[in-house]
Design an enzyme around this catalytic site. Structure first.
Site, mmCIF file in Angstrom:
data_model
loop_
_atom_site.group_PDB
_atom_site.id
_atom_site.type_symbol
_atom_site.label_atom_id
_atom_site.label_comp_id
_atom_site.label_asym_id
_atom_site.label_seq_id
_atom_site.Cartn_x
_atom_site.Cartn_y
_atom_site.Cartn_z
ATOM 1 N N GLU A 59 0.184 -2.186 -4.512
ATOM 2 C CA GLU A 59 -1.271 -2.201 -4.448
ATOM 3 C C GLU A 59 -1.827 -3.592 -4.187
ATOM 4 O OE1 GLU A 59 0.546 -0.683 -6.699
ATOM 5 O OE2 GLU A 59 0.178 1.397 -6.129
ATOM 6 N N HIS A 128 -3.678 8.785 -14.772
ATOM 7 C CA HIS A 128 -4.238 9.409 -13.571
ATOM 8 C C HIS A 128 -5.714 9.777 -13.746
ATOM 9 C CE1 HIS A 128 0.035 9.883 -12.731
ATOM 10 N NE2 HIS A 128 -0.245 10.195 -11.492
HETATM 11 C C1 LIG Z 1 1.633 1.405 -9.390
HETATM 12 C C2 LIG Z 1 1.725 2.811 -8.838
HETATM 13 N N1 LIG Z 1 1.250 3.081 -7.588
HETATM 14 C C3 LIG Z 1 1.266 4.358 -7.096
HETATM 15 C C4 LIG Z 1 1.775 5.391 -7.854
HETATM 16 C C5 LIG Z 1 1.739 6.835 -7.316
HETATM 17 N N2 LIG Z 1 3.132 7.299 -7.066
HETATM 18 C C6 LIG Z 1 3.796 8.011 -7.993
HETATM 19 S S1 LIG Z 1 5.389 8.264 -7.562
HETATM 20 C C7 LIG Z 1 5.210 7.463 -6.086
HETATM 21 C C8 LIG Z 1 6.396 7.308 -5.171
HETATM 22 C C9 LIG Z 1 7.529 6.569 -5.801
HETATM 23 O O1 LIG Z 1 8.640 6.574 -4.984
HETATM 24 P P1 LIG Z 1 10.029 5.944 -5.429
HETATM 25 O O2 LIG Z 1 9.857 4.623 -6.095
HETATM 26 O O3 LIG Z 1 10.915 5.959 -4.227
HETATM 27 O O4 LIG Z 1 10.580 6.924 -6.550
HETATM 28 P P2 LIG Z 1 10.886 8.483 -6.470
HETATM 29 O O5 LIG Z 1 9.619 9.208 -6.845
HETATM 30 O O6 LIG Z 1 11.373 8.809 -5.111
HETATM 31 O O7 LIG Z 1 11.931 8.721 -7.513
HETATM 32 C C10 LIG Z 1 3.895 7.008 -5.949
HETATM 33 C C11 LIG Z 1 3.381 6.316 -4.756
HETATM 34 C C12 LIG Z 1 2.276 5.066 -9.137
HETATM 35 N N3 LIG Z 1 2.812 6.006 -9.932
HETATM 36 N N4 LIG Z 1 2.246 3.775 -9.611
#
Ligand SMILES: Cc1ncc(C[n+]2csc(CCOP(=O)(O)OP(=O)(O)O)c2C)c(N)n1
Lengths: 339, 371
Positions: A59, A128
């Protein structure tokens, strides 16, 4: 035609991208997926990856990158996926976005929009559902906007994108799917103009964003108890429309400020203070606030208890009779006689 | 020019290819090109990981089903990532710390936490159903990467206390872009904190593929700049995950600081049940990964060695089934959450304002009860 708020936001982005080649949209999952709330649905497809693209998941990076792009003449519209996940960008927003014009003696303006889906009522898990508008409104240099229906969503977002200053565009998640009969493009009053959503002569409810539909419900309910309630929707928190609010409260003589954010040190307190300062001689009772509880936003099963609802607004209205010593502690409904 | 840094640099390099001990058919493969030797875990451990993966997968499928019945608000599946979650968790001691994300439900079950407590966050009755101190397991974290800095701090704290506990911190591929990931690695390296950063590279961050996340040749290479030893491993090879965890743990426990593991795996289901994965990936891609199933792989090896027979397989599936049905039954009752608990843990001592609000809600509830 029937339009949802999310559809109106999507249309506003589309029309802005169409109208100005410098407008670009980026953020997490805004490309192929169209955003987790689908607000950017189809934009990458229509306008290409240059105009609407996914970024690395960071972000602070997204907002910092947007600052740099502004320096080269772009008008970025970035998406923060959820309210509480914008906090990593807080440093960029407060230290740079808000202050850049001032830091550079007016030489660098940042015409960017930071879209933040915010507030609760959707059964979201931890982190959220924050109502973070107070943080931004408290930071000089940021405009803070929050629509409560589809027509305003369209109109305000177009204006935000055209605005020469950074705008924090707060989107009430719970209203994304709310529908309205309206022709787009809609042109509504501009920034800094509140609107009266319901006229009344006994009490003014001042509110904004996610709380507007609830306040209107409360006004209906109060009518059956003999209270004629006016509802003012702020639409933009910064700039703030003193005129509409003050004019209304001077007419009704009573005011309740309704917001989903916790009351302490928040936007509702600011509104109450302004009303007290400007309407002192017209007020029949102290200005009251009805807001979220002063606890962290709870797990979904408790959000009904947490969120201000019709009953709490009605209780506040009942406390406005001011015929005896006012009870300013949050007195329980049962202990207050209404009528 | 030859510099003294050369040897150190060399030591930091991860293997050029992910470490693999078993191929997708379950046959042992020769190690070649790895920067260290990795020992094949003994049959007992492989039986154990197989069993726990069977149970974990059944739990995961049950949890996804519970979203359809409205019992869970949302569920991020980790089907396909069993070797990572089970293997890494199995390798640490109860006194070691674990820092899970929202996706690590299976790891938490492996950790021995009651499945119903594992699901609290996602069910919506509490932000964290278990006791993090008693279980040495942090609350599941939803803001990405923020827990990594906590893991570094906890690991450093353990070290200062003279204990040899390590911290195992899970993270996804997308989250390696967050600033906190970098700050955590840097802190851990500088303070020589015994933490294992376990990246489950499941190829997507919601819809965004790894190619749009980073230009690094591998996420494991991110260790080099911080002076952190790293390794990449086939995250669908349970034997290799255990072997690499052994090396990482030995490294941490012997006081050499943090270790970064990149496990190459795949998220078979959508990001969560609320996500539509068909919008960003093809069915063919998913099918190809089904052929690299971690459970089938180790099952084939165990069977070929006579370490596993059909009776044990059937019995283990029956056991997994009964755990799932037990969970289902327990989830069938509506949880009761006391609204007054809202006010319990805001501050150690509630403020007067909170007490006022408590009074208000209490009165509302009594009024409701009388109505
Ligand atoms: C600081 C933050 N930004 C955005 C989100 C929204 N979000 C939740 S999971 C996700 C994707 C995460 O992907 P990854 O790190 O590859 O883990 P995975 O879910 O594939 O295990 C996002 C963008 C969040 N939880 N925290």
């Amino acid at each position: 035609m029937t339009v949802t708020m999310s559809g109106a936001l999507n249309a506003a982005l589309r029309d802005s991208l169409e109208a100005d080649d410098d407008v670009i949209v980026f953020g997490e999952d805004v490309g192929t997926l169209g955003g987790v709330f689908r607000i950017t649905d189809g934009l990458a497809e229509t306008f290409g990856e240059e105009r609407c693209f996914d970024t690395p998941l960071a972000e602070a990076g997204i907002v910092g990158f947007a600052i740099g792009m502004c320096l080269t003449g772009f008008r970025p519209v970035v998406e923060m996926q959820f309210d509480a996940f914008a906090y990593p960008a807080f440093e960029q927003i407060t230290s740079h976005v808000a202050k850049m014009r001032n830091r550079t003696s007016g030489r660098v303006g940042l015409p960017m929009v930071i879209r933040v889906p915010y507030a609760g009522g959707i059964g979201g898990v931890e982190h959220h559902c924050d109502s973070s508008e107070g943080y931004y409104a408290h930071t000089a240099g940021l405009k803070v906007v929050t629509p409560s229906d589809a027509a305003d969503a369209y109109s305000l977002l177009r204006e935000a994108i055209d605005d020469p200053d950074p705008v924090i565009f707060m989107e009430p998640k719970a209203l994304y799917w709310s529908k309205q009969d309206v022709e787009l493009p809609s042109q509504r009053p501009g920034f800094g103009e509140a609107v009266i959503r319901r006229t009344g002569s006994d009490v003014t409810l001042v509110t904004y964003g996610p709380s507007v539909p609830m306040a209107l419900q409360a006004a209906e309910a109060a009518a059956s108890e003999g209270w004629d309630v006016e509802v003012v929707d702020l639409r933009t928190i910064v700039p703030f429309d003193d005129e509409t609010v003050v004019e209304s409260v001077r007419r009704t003589g009573r005011c309740v400020v309704v917001s989903e954010a916790q009351g302490f040190a928040g936007v509702a307190g600011e509104v109450a203070a302004r009303v007290s300062e400007r309407c002192f001689h017209s007020l029949q009772a102290p200005v009251l606030r009805v807001s979220g509880l002063e606890t962290p936003y709870p797990a979904p099963m408790l959000e009904k208890t947490y969120l201000p609802g019709v009953e709490r607004v009605l209780d506040a209205i009942a406390r406005l009779q001011w015929d005896d010593v006012p009870d300013l502690s949050h007195e329980p409904a049962a202990a207050v006689s209404r009528g | 020019m030859q510099t003294t840094a050369n040897a150190a640099q060399q030591a930091l390099l991860p293997s050029p290819n992910p470490v693999q001990l078993l191929d997708p058919t379950g046959a042992e493969v020769e190690q070649h090109g790895t920067v260290r030797d990795y020992a094949m875990p003994d049959a007992g451990r492989l039986r154990q990981i197989w069993r726990q993966m069977v149970i974990g997968r059944r739990f995961d499928i049950q949890a996804t089903a519970l979203t359809k019945q409205g019992r869970l608000a949302v569920y991020p599946s980790s089907r396909g990532q069993e070797a990572c979650q089970v293997g890494a968790t199995m390798s640490i001691h109860p006194t070691d710390w674990m820092f899970p994300t929202y996706r690590e439900s299976m790891a938490l079950v492996t950790r021995g936490i009651d499945p119903i407590e594992v699901l609290s966050l996602l069910r919506g009755d509490s932000h964290c159903g278990y006791d993090p101190i008693a279980t040495h397991t942090a609350a599941q974290c939803t803001p990405l990467s923020t827990q990594l800095v906590h893991a570094a701090g906890a690991a450093y704290g353990e070290k200062r206390r003279g204990r040899d506990s390590v911290a195992l911190a899970f993270i996804g591929d997308g989250a390696t872009s967050e600033g906190d990931f970098h700050e955590a690695l840097n802190f851990a390296a500088v303070f020589e904190a015994p933490v294992i950063f376990f990246v489950q590279n499941n190829k997507y961050a919601i819809s965004v593929p790894l190619s749009k996340q980073t230009k690094a040749p591998a996420l494991a290479y991110k260790g080099i700049g911080y002076g952190i030893r790293a390794e990449q491993v086939d995250g669908n090879d349970p034997a290799a995950v255990l072997a690499v965890m052994d090396v990482a743990l030995e490294h941490c426990r012997s006081g050499k600081g943090p270790f970064l593991i990149e496990a190459h795996t795949y998220r078979l289901d959508a990001h969560t049940n609320a996500d539509d994965a068909t919008r960003y990936r093809s069915a063919d891609e998913v099918t190809a990964w089904l052929d690299r199933d971690p459970i089938a792989r180790v099952e084939a090896w165990l069977k070929s060695r006579g370490e596993l027979n059909d009776d044990i397989v059937a019995a283990t599936h029956a056991e997994a089934e009964s755990l799932a049905s037990d969970l289902r039954d327990r989830m069938n009752t509506d949880p009761t959450v006391d609204p007054m608990s809202l006010f319990d843990n805001v501050f150690a001592t509630p403020t007067p304002q909170l007490e006022q609000l408590r009074g208000m809600v209490q009165a509302e509830l009594s009024a409701e009860a009388q109505a």
